[in-house]
Motif scaffolding. Structure first.
Motif, PDB file in Angstrom:
ATOM      1  N   LYS A  67       2.874   2.409   7.287  1.00 24.52           N
ATOM      2  CA  LYS A  67       2.835   1.288   6.335  1.00 24.52           C
ATOM      3  C   LYS A  67       4.139   0.486   6.381  1.00 24.52           C
ATOM      4  O   LYS A  67       4.122  -0.747   6.332  1.00 24.52           O
ATOM      5  CB  LYS A  67       2.566   1.807   4.931  1.00 24.52           C
ATOM      6  CG  LYS A  67       1.163   2.340   4.763  1.00 24.52           C
ATOM      7  CD  LYS A  67       0.979   3.060   3.445  1.00 24.52           C
ATOM      8  CE  LYS A  67      -0.404   3.709   3.392  1.00 24.52           C
ATOM      9  NZ  LYS A  67      -0.556   4.597   2.250  1.00 24.52           N
TER      10      LYS A  67
ATOM     11  N   GLU B 260       0.791  -1.231   0.000  1.00 27.80           N
ATOM     12  CA  GLU B 260       0.000   0.000   0.000  1.00 27.80           C
ATOM     13  C   GLU B 260       0.826   1.285   0.000  1.00 27.80           C
ATOM     14  O   GLU B 260       0.274   2.373   0.127  1.00 27.80           O
ATOM     15  CB  GLU B 260      -0.981   0.013   1.172  1.00 27.80           C
ATOM     16  CG  GLU B 260      -1.974  -1.130   1.139  1.00 27.80           C
ATOM     17  CD  GLU B 260      -2.918  -1.111   2.319  1.00 27.80           C
ATOM     18  OE1 GLU B 260      -3.202  -0.021   2.848  1.00 27.80           O
ATOM     19  OE2 GLU B 260      -3.359  -2.202   2.714  1.00 27.80           O
ATOM     20  N   LEU B 261       2.139   1.188  -0.135  1.00 30.51           N
ATOM     21  CA  LEU B 261       2.980   2.376  -0.214  1.00 30.51           C
ATOM     22  C   LEU B 261       3.178   2.739  -1.682  1.00 30.51           C
ATOM     23  O   LEU B 261       3.505   1.871  -2.498  1.00 30.51           O
ATOM     24  CB  LEU B 261       4.334   2.100   0.455  1.00 30.51           C
ATOM     25  CG  LEU B 261       5.207   3.305   0.782  1.00 30.51           C
ATOM     26  CD1 LEU B 261       4.500   4.255   1.740  1.00 30.51           C
ATOM     27  CD2 LEU B 261       6.514   2.836   1.407  1.00 30.51           C
TER      28      LEU B 261
END
Length: 172
Positions: free
Chosen positions: A65, A43-44
């Protein structure tokens, strides 16, 4: 007199519509971004080029994250994000520190002379930025993350296993 009751935790920067606290000292003089290569943080956002790179100011979100990936992966060694998150300006400091995004670091470089003057003031008791590379929380790819030279202002992506400095920041 009332000011004596407060401990200095950092230097506040307000510039170009952004505002945050810069830690008094480096959280580390040499730590890896990630202990091995080819790990893309879930999700980065990957910023594979300089386009839009300067707009990343989500250091807190990026750090969260990265730390979640560290926990999920069972990584036990210190990494740049954990060193930043564990930074304390003084023993009872309970601030939420994080690894700055590349946008934060660029502003710190841009106003480095002014920031260093305040950090090194006797009443503040901080340490100026070293003329060295500093990690950001901004990822480039599975093997690379972004960092900046506090000497020249060069922004580059480097292998995550390189060892660079960390200066933690905190929201206001």
């Amino acid at each position: 007199n009332a000011r004596r009751n407060y401990a200095v935790r950092g230097v506040r920067i307000r510039a170009e519509g952004k505002s945050f606290i810069i830690g008094l000292d480096d959280a580390s003089t040499g730590v890896v971004w990630w202990p091995n290569q080819n790990v893309n943080v879930s999700e980065l956002t990957d910023y594979a080029s300089l386009a839009n790179l300067y707009g990343d100011f989500d250091g807190a979100g990026n750090t969260a994250k990265i730390l979640q990936q560290k926990e999920d992966s069972g990584v036990s060694t210190d990494i740049a994000a954990s060193v930043a998150a564990n930074y304390k300006a003084f023993s009872t400091d309970n601030s939420n520190w994080f690894l700055p995004a590349i946008g934060h670091l660029y502003l710190m470089f841009k106003y480095k002379l002014e920031i260093n003057a305040v950090l090194s003031a006797q009443t503040v008791g901080g340490t100026s930025f070293a003329s060295a590379w500093y990690w950001s929380s901004t990822e480039c790819s599975a093997s690379y993350a972004w960092y900046i030279s506090m000497f020249y202002g060069n922004i580059s992506n480097g292998i995550k296993t390189y060892s660079h400095r960390v200066r933690a920041i905190s929201a206001i």
